[in-house]
Design a protein around this motif. Structure first.
Motif, PDB file in Angstrom:
ATOM      1  N   TYR A  66     -97.361  94.720   6.737  1.00 30.04           N
ATOM      2  CA  TYR A  66     -98.531  95.587   6.685  1.00 30.04           C
ATOM      3  C   TYR A  66     -98.245  96.733   5.717  1.00 30.04           C
ATOM      4  O   TYR A  66     -97.213  97.391   5.834  1.00 30.04           O
ATOM      5  CB  TYR A  66     -98.854  96.177   8.057  1.00 30.04           C
ATOM      6  CG  TYR A  66     -99.484  95.225   9.035  1.00 30.04           C
ATOM      7  CD1 TYR A  66    -100.839  94.921   8.975  1.00 30.04           C
ATOM      8  CD2 TYR A  66     -98.729  94.623  10.027  1.00 30.04           C
ATOM      9  CE1 TYR A  66    -101.427  94.052   9.886  1.00 30.04           C
ATOM     10  CE2 TYR A  66     -99.293  93.754  10.945  1.00 30.04           C
ATOM     11  CZ  TYR A  66    -100.646  93.478  10.858  1.00 30.04           C
ATOM     12  OH  TYR A  66    -101.214  92.615  11.764  1.00 30.04           O
ATOM     13  N   GLY A  67     -99.153  96.987   4.794  1.00 31.88           N
ATOM     14  CA  GLY A  67     -98.999  98.160   3.946  1.00 31.88           C
ATOM     15  C   GLY A  67     -98.773  97.832   2.484  1.00 31.88           C
ATOM     16  O   GLY A  67     -98.946  96.702   2.030  1.00 31.88           O
ATOM     17  N   SER A  68     -98.379  98.847   1.751  1.00 28.43           N
ATOM     18  CA  SER A  68     -98.214  98.757   0.308  1.00 28.43           C
ATOM     19  C   SER A  68     -97.148  97.747  -0.092  1.00 28.43           C
ATOM     20  O   SER A  68     -96.150  97.558   0.606  1.00 28.43           O
ATOM     21  CB  SER A  68     -97.832 100.145  -0.244  1.00 28.43           C
ATOM     22  OG  SER A  68     -97.436 100.061  -1.592  1.00 28.43           O
ATOM     23  N   TYR A  69     -97.354  97.122  -1.246  1.00 28.80           N
ATOM     24  CA  TYR A  69     -96.341  96.223  -1.785  1.00 28.80           C
ATOM     25  C   TYR A  69     -95.040  96.979  -2.054  1.00 28.80           C
ATOM     26  O   TYR A  69     -93.952  96.408  -1.942  1.00 28.80           O
ATOM     27  CB  TYR A  69     -96.834  95.591  -3.091  1.00 28.80           C
ATOM     28  CG  TYR A  69     -98.127  94.825  -2.961  1.00 28.80           C
ATOM     29  CD1 TYR A  69     -98.313  93.909  -1.925  1.00 28.80           C
ATOM     30  CD2 TYR A  69     -99.167  94.992  -3.877  1.00 28.80           C
ATOM     31  CE1 TYR A  69     -99.498  93.188  -1.805  1.00 28.80           C
ATOM     32  CE2 TYR A  69    -100.347  94.275  -3.766  1.00 28.80           C
ATOM     33  CZ  TYR A  69    -100.510  93.380  -2.727  1.00 28.80           C
ATOM     34  OH  TYR A  69    -101.689  92.667  -2.607  1.00 28.80           O
ATOM     35  N   ASP A  70     -95.148  98.258  -2.400  1.00 28.03           N
ATOM     36  CA  ASP A  70     -93.951  99.048  -2.697  1.00 28.03           C
ATOM     37  C   ASP A  70     -93.089  99.276  -1.456  1.00 28.03           C
ATOM     38  O   ASP A  70     -91.913  99.644  -1.574  1.00 28.03           O
ATOM     39  CB  ASP A  70     -94.342 100.402  -3.302  1.00 28.03           C
ATOM     40  CG  ASP A  70     -94.961 100.260  -4.689  1.00 28.03           C
ATOM     41  OD1 ASP A  70     -94.648  99.252  -5.368  1.00 28.03           O
ATOM     42  OD2 ASP A  70     -95.746 101.136  -5.091  1.00 28.03           O
ATOM     43  N   ASP A  71     -93.660  99.058  -0.273  1.00 29.51           N
ATOM     44  CA  ASP A  71     -92.900  99.241   0.970  1.00 29.51           C
ATOM     45  C   ASP A  71     -92.295  97.932   1.485  1.00 29.51           C
ATOM     46  O   ASP A  71     -91.696  97.911   2.566  1.00 29.51           O
ATOM     47  CB  ASP A  71     -93.814  99.832   2.060  1.00 29.51           C
ATOM     48  CG  ASP A  71     -94.271 101.244   1.728  1.00 29.51           C
ATOM     49  OD1 ASP A  71     -93.548 101.935   0.975  1.00 29.51           O
ATOM     50  OD2 ASP A  71     -95.346 101.647   2.196  1.00 29.51           O
ATOM     51  N   GLU A  72     -92.426  96.864   0.727  1.00 29.53           N
ATOM     52  CA  GLU A  72     -91.903  95.567   1.171  1.00 29.53           C
ATOM     53  C   GLU A  72     -90.395  95.563   1.424  1.00 29.53           C
ATOM     54  O   GLU A  72     -89.932  94.813   2.292  1.00 29.53           O
ATOM     55  CB  GLU A  72     -92.275  94.484   0.154  1.00 29.53           C
ATOM     56  CG  GLU A  72     -93.743  94.116   0.194  1.00 29.53           C
ATOM     57  CD  GLU A  72     -94.093  93.042  -0.820  1.00 29.53           C
ATOM     58  OE1 GLU A  72     -93.175  92.621  -1.583  1.00 29.53           O
ATOM     59  OE2 GLU A  72     -95.260  92.614  -0.858  1.00 29.53           O
ATOM     60  N   PRO A  73     -89.577  96.366   0.705  1.00 28.48           N
ATOM     61  CA  PRO A  73     -88.137  96.356   0.986  1.00 28.48           C
ATOM     62  C   PRO A  73     -87.787  96.601   2.450  1.00 28.48           C
ATOM     63  O   PRO A  73     -86.786  96.067   2.948  1.00 28.48           O
ATOM     64  CB  PRO A  73     -87.603  97.473   0.084  1.00 28.48           C
ATOM     65  CG  PRO A  73     -88.520  97.442  -1.098  1.00 28.48           C
ATOM     66  CD  PRO A  73     -89.880  97.171  -0.507  1.00 28.48           C
ATOM     67  N   GLU A  74     -88.602  97.365   3.161  1.00 30.47           N
ATOM     68  CA  GLU A  74     -88.338  97.608   4.578  1.00 30.47           C
ATOM     69  C   GLU A  74     -88.477  96.312   5.381  1.00 30.47           C
ATOM     70  O   GLU A  74     -87.657  96.030   6.264  1.00 30.47           O
ATOM     71  CB  GLU A  74     -89.312  98.665   5.118  1.00 30.47           C
ATOM     72  CG  GLU A  74     -89.183 100.027   4.457  1.00 30.47           C
ATOM     73  CD  GLU A  74     -90.227 101.004   4.945  1.00 30.47           C
ATOM     74  OE1 GLU A  74     -90.895 100.702   5.965  1.00 30.47           O
ATOM     75  OE2 GLU A  74     -90.386 102.075   4.324  1.00 30.47           O
ATOM     76  N   SER A  75     -89.485  95.529   5.065  1.00 37.83           N
ATOM     77  CA  SER A  75     -89.669  94.256   5.766  1.00 37.83           C
ATOM     78  C   SER A  75     -88.588  93.254   5.370  1.00 37.83           C
ATOM     79  O   SER A  75     -88.077  92.508   6.213  1.00 37.83           O
ATOM     80  CB  SER A  75     -91.059  93.682   5.461  1.00 37.83           C
ATOM     81  OG  SER A  75     -92.072  94.492   6.036  1.00 37.83           O
ATOM     82  N   PHE A  76     -88.217  93.247   4.099  1.00 38.90           N
ATOM     83  CA  PHE A  76     -87.150  92.343   3.675  1.00 38.90           C
ATOM     84  C   PHE A  76     -85.829  92.695   4.350  1.00 38.90           C
ATOM     85  O   PHE A  76     -85.034  91.811   4.681  1.00 38.90           O
ATOM     86  CB  PHE A  76     -87.000  92.370   2.155  1.00 38.90           C
ATOM     87  CG  PHE A  76     -88.015  91.543   1.437  1.00 38.90           C
ATOM     88  CD1 PHE A  76     -88.119  90.181   1.681  1.00 38.90           C
ATOM     89  CD2 PHE A  76     -88.891  92.115   0.526  1.00 38.90           C
ATOM     90  CE1 PHE A  76     -89.062  89.399   1.027  1.00 38.90           C
ATOM     91  CE2 PHE A  76     -89.835  91.350  -0.133  1.00 38.90           C
ATOM     92  CZ  PHE A  76     -89.921  89.993   0.116  1.00 38.90           C
ATOM     93  N   ALA A  77     -85.589  93.981   4.566  1.00 37.07           N
ATOM     94  CA  ALA A  77     -84.373  94.400   5.265  1.00 37.07           C
ATOM     95  C   ALA A  77     -84.365  93.858   6.690  1.00 37.07           C
ATOM     96  O   ALA A  77     -83.334  93.408   7.197  1.00 37.07           O
ATOM     97  CB  ALA A  77     -84.270  95.928   5.268  1.00 37.07           C
ATOM     98  N   ALA A  78     -85.526  93.889   7.346  1.00 32.22           N
ATOM     99  CA  ALA A  78     -85.630  93.338   8.702  1.00 32.22           C
ATOM    100  C   ALA A  78     -85.399  91.830   8.687  1.00 32.22           C
ATOM    101  O   ALA A  78     -84.760  91.275   9.596  1.00 32.22           O
ATOM    102  CB  ALA A  78     -87.009  93.659   9.282  1.00 32.22           C
ATOM    103  N   MET A  79     -85.875  91.156   7.659  1.00 31.26           N
ATOM    104  CA  MET A  79     -85.677  89.716   7.551  1.00 31.26           C
ATOM    105  C   MET A  79     -84.211  89.369   7.295  1.00 31.26           C
ATOM    106  O   MET A  79     -83.674  88.405   7.846  1.00 31.26           O
ATOM    107  CB  MET A  79     -86.569  89.162   6.430  1.00 31.26           C
ATOM    108  CG  MET A  79     -88.058  89.281   6.730  1.00 31.26           C
ATOM    109  SD  MET A  79     -89.133  89.048   5.273  1.00 31.26           S
ATOM    110  CE  MET A  79     -88.909  87.294   4.958  1.00 31.26           C
ATOM    111  N   GLU A  80     -83.548  90.149   6.455  1.00 30.30           N
ATOM    112  CA  GLU A  80     -82.126  89.947   6.192  1.00 30.30           C
ATOM    113  C   GLU A  80     -81.306  90.162   7.465  1.00 30.30           C
ATOM    114  O   GLU A  80     -80.362  89.420   7.755  1.00 30.30           O
ATOM    115  CB  GLU A  80     -81.648  90.899   5.095  1.00 30.30           C
ATOM    116  CG  GLU A  80     -82.297  90.676   3.738  1.00 30.30           C
ATOM    117  CD  GLU A  80     -81.589  89.601   2.923  1.00 30.30           C
ATOM    118  OE1 GLU A  80     -80.689  88.928   3.467  1.00 30.30           O
ATOM    119  OE2 GLU A  80     -81.955  89.443   1.735  1.00 30.30           O
TER     120      GLU A  80
END
Length: 208
Positions: free
Chosen positions: A152-166
């Motif tokens: 949810y949210g800006s594409y620029d904030d995707e690193p937070e979701s990728f960190a959760a996935m990692e």
């Protein structure tokens, strides 16, 4: 009955906002490869070309064009993109969007065969000519074993979701297969506030 991907394919397109493991089979797509900043006109035009092809496939009956065996009514699938970086871009400490590499794609229903896809591309070249139409291809893509989540949210904030996935991978004995990842766009960035965007993030994994 009309095929609705939001109903029949919820597991592939409507995950929860937390990482999950999934196996994604192969699907057929119209695709376009490109590079550079996704805020550029070229990127916007590539998206438009893919939608032109996809809606041409859906509207075949109304145009009196061939009706291949197995045709059924359906909702056009969402835009997807596989993202990577150039070697130079990988060396930089911050993301340089000009160094991005992408393959944009829109899934097609099973009745769209390679022969039918070729006819659709030929037809759209005549009705909506564009230089990018020459680069459009049709083929099967299989994501296979993957970790995904809804961002949810800006594409620029995707690193937070990728960190959760990692982190999910580390805790579950999974190894990310490559640095590339897929994004599935459930909302239109041109009409949606950045904080309201919904994007499926997905990358391939192997078992440790």
């Amino acid at each position: 009955m009309k095929y609705e991907w939001k109903k029949q394919d919820k597991s592939f397109y409507l995950p929860q906002a937390k990482p999950e493991l999934i196996t994604v089979p192969g699907f057929n797509y119209f695709m376009l490869e490109g590079s550079g900043n996704p805020n550029s006109n070229l990127f916007t035009e590539a998206v438009a070309v893919l939608y032109s092809l996809s809606y041409a496939a859906k509207m075949l009956p109304k145009k009196g064009r061939l009706l291949t065996e197995g045709y059924y009514d359906y909702s056009v699938f969402p835009l997807e993109g596989v993202w990577d970086l150039t070697e130079e871009g990988r060396q930089k400490d911050v993301l340089d969007k000009d160094e991005l590499l992408y393959t944009l794609m829109i899934r097609q229903p099973e009745f769209v065969t390679a022969d039918l896809a070729a006819e659709i591309i030929k037809m759209v070249k005549l009705t909506k000519p564009h230089v990018l139409m020459e680069k459009a291809i049709f083929g099967k893509v299989e994501d296979g074993l993957s970790v995904q989540m809804l961002h949810y949210g800006s594409y620029d904030d995707e690193p937070e979701s990728f960190a959760a996935m990692e982190d999910y991978c580390m805790r579950n004995g999974l190894i990310r297969a490559s640095k590339t990842h897929k994004e599935i766009y459930l909302t239109d960035a041109r009409r949606t506030r950045p904080d309201k965007l919904k994007t499926v993030l997905r990358f391939k994994v192997n078992r440790n």
